[in-house]
Design a protein around this motif. Structure first.
Motif, PDB file in Angstrom:
ATOM      1  N   ALA A 143      78.486  53.580 113.735  1.00  0.00           N
ATOM      2  CA  ALA A 143      79.999  53.218 113.498  1.00  0.00           C
ATOM      3  C   ALA A 143      80.693  54.403 113.725  1.00  0.00           C
ATOM      4  CB  ALA A 143      80.327  52.656 112.225  1.00  0.00           C
ATOM      5  N   GLN A 144      80.050  55.806 113.455  1.00  0.00           N
ATOM      6  CA  GLN A 144      80.798  57.044 113.617  1.00  0.00           C
ATOM      7  C   GLN A 144      80.339  57.964 114.811  1.00  0.00           C
ATOM      8  OE1 GLN A 144      83.244  58.544 111.845  1.00  0.00           O
ATOM      9  NE2 GLN A 144      83.669  56.885 110.382  1.00  0.00           N
ATOM     10  N   HIS A 145      79.016  57.461 115.308  1.00  0.00           N
ATOM     11  CA  HIS A 145      78.337  58.521 116.265  1.00  0.00           C
ATOM     12  C   HIS A 145      77.783  57.759 117.557  1.00  0.00           C
ATOM     13  CE1 HIS A 145      76.815  60.289 112.180  1.00  0.00           C
ATOM     14  NE2 HIS A 145      78.101  60.763 112.684  1.00  0.00           N
ATOM     15  N   THR A 146      78.441  58.269 118.590  1.00  0.00           N
ATOM     16  CA  THR A 146      78.014  57.774 120.035  1.00  0.00           C
ATOM     17  C   THR A 146      77.423  58.822 120.703  1.00  0.00           C
ATOM     18  OG1 THR A 146      80.135  56.576 120.082  1.00  0.00           O
ATOM     19  CG2 THR A 146      79.124  57.100 122.066  1.00  0.00           C
ATOM     20  N   ILE A 147      76.255  58.217 121.108  1.00  0.00           N
ATOM     21  CA  ILE A 147      75.109  58.937 122.031  1.00  0.00           C
ATOM     22  C   ILE A 147      75.135  58.446 123.197  1.00  0.00           C
ATOM     23  CG2 ILE A 147      72.893  59.927 122.078  1.00  0.00           C
ATOM     24  CD1 ILE A 147      72.632  59.169 118.999  1.00  0.00           C
ATOM     25  N   THR A 148      75.162  59.260 124.359  1.00  0.00           N
ATOM     26  CA  THR A 148      75.107  58.856 125.922  1.00  0.00           C
ATOM     27  C   THR A 148      74.120  59.584 126.486  1.00  0.00           C
ATOM     28  OG1 THR A 148      77.314  58.254 125.778  1.00  0.00           O
ATOM     29  CG2 THR A 148      76.305  58.585 127.899  1.00  0.00           C
ATOM     30  N   LEU A 149      73.235  59.174 127.020  1.00  0.00           N
ATOM     31  CA  LEU A 149      71.873  59.935 127.909  1.00  0.00           C
ATOM     32  C   LEU A 149      72.538  59.973 129.318  1.00  0.00           C
ATOM     33  CD1 LEU A 149      68.331  60.373 127.113  1.00  0.00           C
ATOM     34  CD2 LEU A 149      69.209  59.945 129.502  1.00  0.00           C
ATOM     35  N   LEU A 150      72.664  60.762 130.126  1.00  0.00           N
ATOM     36  CA  LEU A 150      72.962  60.690 131.647  1.00  0.00           C
ATOM     37  C   LEU A 150      71.650  61.463 132.243  1.00  0.00           C
ATOM     38  CD1 LEU A 150      76.634  62.521 131.642  1.00  0.00           C
ATOM     39  CD2 LEU A 150      75.663  60.024 131.431  1.00  0.00           C
ATOM     40  N   GLU A 151      71.198  60.690 133.195  1.00  0.00           N
ATOM     41  CA  GLU A 151      70.011  61.034 133.934  1.00  0.00           C
ATOM     42  C   GLU A 151      70.233  60.940 135.301  1.00  0.00           C
ATOM     43  OE1 GLU A 151      67.013  61.680 136.074  1.00  0.00           O
ATOM     44  OE2 GLU A 151      66.996  62.555 133.979  1.00  0.00           O
ATOM     45  N   ALA A 152      70.101  61.948 136.237  1.00  0.00           N
ATOM     46  CA  ALA A 152      70.481  61.988 137.661  1.00  0.00           C
ATOM     47  C   ALA A 152      69.615  60.833 138.392  1.00  0.00           C
ATOM     48  CB  ALA A 152      70.337  63.446 138.106  1.00  0.00           C
ATOM     49  N   SER A 153      68.505  60.650 138.098  1.00  0.00           N
ATOM     50  CA  SER A 153      67.616  59.668 138.852  1.00  0.00           C
ATOM     51  C   SER A 153      67.108  58.552 138.065  1.00  0.00           C
ATOM     52  CB  SER A 153      66.477  60.474 139.593  1.00  0.00           C
ATOM     53  OG  SER A 153      65.746  60.981 138.854  1.00  0.00           O
ATOM     54  N   SER A 154      65.821  58.709 137.556  1.00  0.00           N
ATOM     55  CA  SER A 154      65.353  57.683 136.609  1.00  0.00           C
ATOM     56  C   SER A 154      64.734  58.304 135.344  1.00  0.00           C
ATOM     57  CB  SER A 154      64.470  56.712 137.352  1.00  0.00           C
ATOM     58  OG  SER A 154      63.269  57.243 137.953  1.00  0.00           O
ATOM     59  N   ILE A 155      64.357  57.516 134.294  1.00  0.00           N
ATOM     60  CA  ILE A 155      63.481  58.205 133.079  1.00  0.00           C
ATOM     61  C   ILE A 155      62.296  58.709 133.794  1.00  0.00           C
ATOM     62  CG2 ILE A 155      62.613  57.516 130.919  1.00  0.00           C
ATOM     63  CD1 ILE A 155      65.731  57.539 130.836  1.00  0.00           C
ATOM     64  N   ALA A 156      61.983  59.870 133.163  1.00  0.00           N
ATOM     65  CA  ALA A 156      60.713  60.544 133.747  1.00  0.00           C
ATOM     66  C   ALA A 156      60.369  60.520 135.074  1.00  0.00           C
ATOM     67  CB  ALA A 156      59.603  59.847 132.812  1.00  0.00           C
ATOM     68  N   ALA A 157      61.537  60.793 135.723  1.00  0.00           N
ATOM     69  CA  ALA A 157      61.442  60.972 137.281  1.00  0.00           C
ATOM     70  C   ALA A 157      60.677  62.373 137.758  1.00  0.00           C
ATOM     71  CB  ALA A 157      62.819  60.731 137.954  1.00  0.00           C
ATOM     72  N   GLY A 158      60.725  63.490 136.888  1.00  0.00           N
ATOM     73  CA  GLY A 158      60.164  64.572 137.037  1.00  0.00           C
ATOM     74  C   GLY A 158      59.002  64.895 136.436  1.00  0.00           C
ATOM     75  N   ALA A 159      58.904  66.097 135.862  1.00  0.00           N
ATOM     76  CA  ALA A 159      57.318  66.543 135.375  1.00  0.00           C
ATOM     77  C   ALA A 159      57.178  65.581 134.071  1.00  0.00           C
ATOM     78  CB  ALA A 159      57.614  68.101 134.900  1.00  0.00           C
ATOM     79  N   SER A 160      58.026  65.112 133.557  1.00  0.00           N
ATOM     80  CA  SER A 160      57.597  64.055 132.303  1.00  0.00           C
ATOM     81  C   SER A 160      57.094  62.930 132.888  1.00  0.00           C
ATOM     82  CB  SER A 160      58.884  63.868 131.596  1.00  0.00           C
ATOM     83  OG  SER A 160      59.601  64.704 130.945  1.00  0.00           O
ATOM     84  N   VAL A 191      71.557  54.010 122.079  1.00  0.00           N
ATOM     85  CA  VAL A 191      71.785  54.915 122.837  1.00  0.00           C
ATOM     86  C   VAL A 191      72.380  54.174 124.085  1.00  0.00           C
ATOM     87  CG1 VAL A 191      70.939  57.036 124.018  1.00  0.00           C
ATOM     88  CG2 VAL A 191      70.474  56.649 121.660  1.00  0.00           C
ATOM     89  N   ASP A 192      73.448  54.907 124.946  1.00  0.00           N
ATOM     90  CA  ASP A 192      73.759  54.404 125.925  1.00  0.00           C
ATOM     91  C   ASP A 192      73.164  55.252 127.276  1.00  0.00           C
ATOM     92  OD1 ASP A 192      75.080  53.793 128.311  1.00  0.00           O
ATOM     93  OD2 ASP A 192      77.067  54.308 127.786  1.00  0.00           O
ATOM     94  N   ILE A 193      72.270  54.746 127.923  1.00  0.00           N
ATOM     95  CA  ILE A 193      71.440  55.247 128.675  1.00  0.00           C
ATOM     96  C   ILE A 193      71.912  55.090 130.308  1.00  0.00           C
ATOM     97  CG2 ILE A 193      69.087  55.781 129.974  1.00  0.00           C
ATOM     98  CD1 ILE A 193      67.702  55.221 127.228  1.00  0.00           C
ATOM     99  N   ARG A 194      72.598  56.112 131.021  1.00  0.00           N
ATOM    100  CA  ARG A 194      73.242  55.957 132.260  1.00  0.00           C
ATOM    101  C   ARG A 194      72.340  56.366 133.398  1.00  0.00           C
ATOM    102  NH1 ARG A 194      79.600  56.863 130.883  1.00  0.00           N
ATOM    103  NH2 ARG A 194      79.617  55.679 128.862  1.00  0.00           N
ATOM    104  N   LEU A 195      71.793  55.904 134.012  1.00  0.00           N
ATOM    105  CA  LEU A 195      70.751  56.183 135.252  1.00  0.00           C
ATOM    106  C   LEU A 195      71.597  56.504 136.549  1.00  0.00           C
ATOM    107  CD1 LEU A 195      67.500  54.152 134.696  1.00  0.00           C
ATOM    108  CD2 LEU A 195      68.341  56.201 133.625  1.00  0.00           C
ATOM    109  N   GLY A 196      71.069  57.398 137.415  1.00  0.00           N
ATOM    110  CA  GLY A 196      71.670  57.568 138.671  1.00  0.00           C
ATOM    111  C   GLY A 196      73.083  58.587 138.369  1.00  0.00           C
ATOM    112  N   ALA A 197      73.177  59.112 137.127  1.00  0.00           N
ATOM    113  CA  ALA A 197      74.369  60.004 136.810  1.00  0.00           C
ATOM    114  C   ALA A 197      74.065  61.415 136.739  1.00  0.00           C
ATOM    115  CB  ALA A 197      74.891  59.604 135.266  1.00  0.00           C
ATOM    116  N   LYS A 198      74.460  62.134 137.708  1.00  0.00           N
ATOM    117  CA  LYS A 198      74.327  63.509 138.096  1.00  0.00           C
ATOM    118  C   LYS A 198      75.501  64.327 137.570  1.00  0.00           C
ATOM    119  CE  LYS A 198      73.550  67.018 141.645  1.00  0.00           C
ATOM    120  NZ  LYS A 198      74.047  67.273 142.777  1.00  0.00           N
ATOM    121  N   VAL A 199      75.051  65.102 136.623  1.00  0.00           N
ATOM    122  CA  VAL A 199      76.224  65.887 135.761  1.00  0.00           C
ATOM    123  C   VAL A 199      76.478  67.235 136.651  1.00  0.00           C
ATOM    124  CG1 VAL A 199      76.731  67.687 134.091  1.00  0.00           C
ATOM    125  CG2 VAL A 199      75.485  65.449 133.547  1.00  0.00           C
ATOM    126  N   THR A 200      78.003  67.338 137.117  1.00  0.00           N
ATOM    127  CA  THR A 200      78.647  68.175 137.956  1.00  0.00           C
ATOM    128  C   THR A 200      79.359  69.146 137.317  1.00  0.00           C
ATOM    129  OG1 THR A 200      80.406  66.588 138.427  1.00  0.00           O
ATOM    130  CG2 THR A 200      78.657  66.527 139.909  1.00  0.00           C
TER     131      THR A 200
END
Length: 471
Positions: A46-63, A229-238
């Motif tokens: 109710a008090q805390h909002t969490i958004t995760l921004l990922e430029a491609s997809s989950i675990a797209a890189g070394a992960s 958690v609001d996960i937004r894919l294809g979201a490249k932080v600029t």
């Protein structure tokens, strides 16, 4: 106390309780951070909002392209014991054995000598260097295609470049080796070529475990999303901005990102209280003063069901031997007589192998644009084929590359950065090199403590404080 002042204090208290948290990066560090934030006792949806921004997809890189080895002899020591324990607890709580293949594995290092006669005996048996199953990634997408326009090596480069070693073991880890005989069930390595077998860890204690990194990272993301958690894919932080008018002392205020799934439209998240940079090697692009950079590493994934061992190798080869795929091109490959690929049996019918890192290709803008050099993957396959007939004949399901995130200062790797930067509200958790999967849970838990408690309770990570490095 007058009513006006009382109302102001109430308003300030309410504002302090509200948190609008943005996590930048959907690899293992970002996903475990999101997971543990939602499990913290002070988390209030109710008090805390969490958004995760990922430029491609989950675990797209070394992960998604790591080996998934978990070990008490990993580094840095301030993270390892906590994270190793958390892996076991997460697996017990969320059925990790089935969801992400959590299990214990044997681990050791072999010394093998391969002679010309051994190589001739293998001729005609065939290798899997040119055999793939459409190069599919764990998420069903096609692996990075071989890059036809990679820089062409000169003859001097082809013959003088050393086989380089991934930074998997430090001096302390190597000191934990103890002599042993080759285990009878390690039957996918040709025992007749093995001159030594050293067990990693302390005799009688299980020191090594494993998780499938792609499945583990996605499971953490799914569990975080289930808690809001609001996960937004294809979201490249600029851009990340601060506002002196609405946020004191230049505190973070707005995150700008390019929505790659919506015609690259620029979008904003405003009234942000905390930004956590967990973008792996791309962290340095967003925050250059962090000195986080990428080291490209190639790997291959076989389709094979073998006994559960992680094997480090030191393979002595004839000095004049060249892998077939290079010989037909008139190339030479100087390896100074020794190569040391790492081979990990994995759950779900896979064997993963990684080898030589390089810095020949700069870090691309996003993980889905990483270039893979097929010749380097085929080098790896050829070297492994000299000591493992089983893997020499196994289909290769992926040839791939990724960038390991490194925190480099004065030319030396310094370990990860975890904590608040000199900018209020701007946090960083990046630079974990090849131990990101191993140390992901501890990093996520400690970040949740820093955010909600203001300090860490579960481990002392003072030496990883970004401000010590003027970040």
């Amino acid at each position: 106390m007058n009513l006006s002042l009382c109302n102001q204090l109430v308003t300030m208290a309410a504002q302090q309780q509200k948190r609008n948290i943005v996590i930048v990066g959907g690899g293992i560090i970002g996903c475990t951070t999101a997971y543990f934030l939602t499990r913290h006792p002070k988390f209030d949806p109710a008090q805390h909002t969490i958004t995760l921004l990922e430029a491609s997809s989950i675990a797209a890189g070394a992960s998604g392209k790591a080996g998934g080895l978990l070990a008490l002899w990993a580094y840095p020591e301030c993270l390892v014991p906590l994270s190793y324990r958390l892996h076991r607890e997460l697996a017990n709580e969320h059925n990790g054995a089935e969801r992400w293949g959590y299990r214990q594995v044997g681990c050791g290092s072999i010394g093998a000598v391969v002679k010309d006669a051994d190589l001739k005996a293998r001729e005609g048996q065939g290798t899997s260097a040119s055999t793939t199953s459409d190069l599919k990634e764990p998420n069903g997408t096609t692996a990075a295609a071989p890059n036809a326009h990679l820089p062409i090596q000169t003859e001097d480069e082809k013959t003088s470049k050393d086989w380089e070693k991934l930074p998997k073991q430090d001096v302390a880890a190597t000191s934990l080796l103890s002599k042993s005989v080759l285990p009878p069930d390690l039957d996918w390595v040709d025992g007749s070529l093995v001159r030594s077998w050293d067990v990693m860890g302390r005799r009688g204690e299980t020191e090594t475990a494993q998780a499938h990194p792609f499945h583990f990272t996605n499971a953490m993301a799914d569990l975080a999303a289930a808690k809001g958690v609001d996960i937004r894919l294809g979201a490249k932080v600029t851009n990340i901005t601060s506002s002196s008018s609405s946020a004191p002392n230049g505190r973070v205020d707005t995150v700008e990102y390019q929505d790659r799934s919506d015609n690259d439209e620029i979008k904003y998240i405003s009234e942000v209280t905390d930004v956590i940079l967990t973008a792996g090697p791309w962290t340095g692009n967003i925050l250059p003063r962090s000195k986080i950079e990428g080291l490209r590493a190639h790997s291959v994934v076989y389709e094979a069901e073998v006994s559960p061992y992680a094997v480090f190798t030191d393979i002595e080869l004839p000095s004049d031997w060249t892998p077939e795929h290079r010989r037909v091109k008139g190339q030479k490959r100087k390896h100074r007589g020794h190569v040391d690929p790492e081979i990990y049996a994995r759950p779900f019918g896979e064997v993963y192998a990684c080898g030589e890192p390089d810095k020949t290709i700069p870090l691309p803008e996003t993980a889905d644009r990483v270039q893979c050099n097929e010749d380097q993957c085929n080098d790896l396959i050829s070297y492994i084929a000299t000591v493992s007939p089983i893997l020499a004949s196994a289909p290769v399901k992926a040839k791939q590359a990724c960038y390991l995130p490194q925190h480099v200062r004065f030319g030396e790797e310094r370990g990860p950065l975890i904590g608040q930067t000199s900018t209020p509200g701007l946090w960083i958790a990046a630079g974990h090199t090849c131990w990101g999967i191993q140390n992901g849970p501890a990093t996520g838990l400690l970040m949740s403590e820093l955010i909600f408690d203001g300090h860490t309770k579960s481990a002392d990570i003072d030496k990883l404080d970004p401000k010590k490095f003027k970040v």
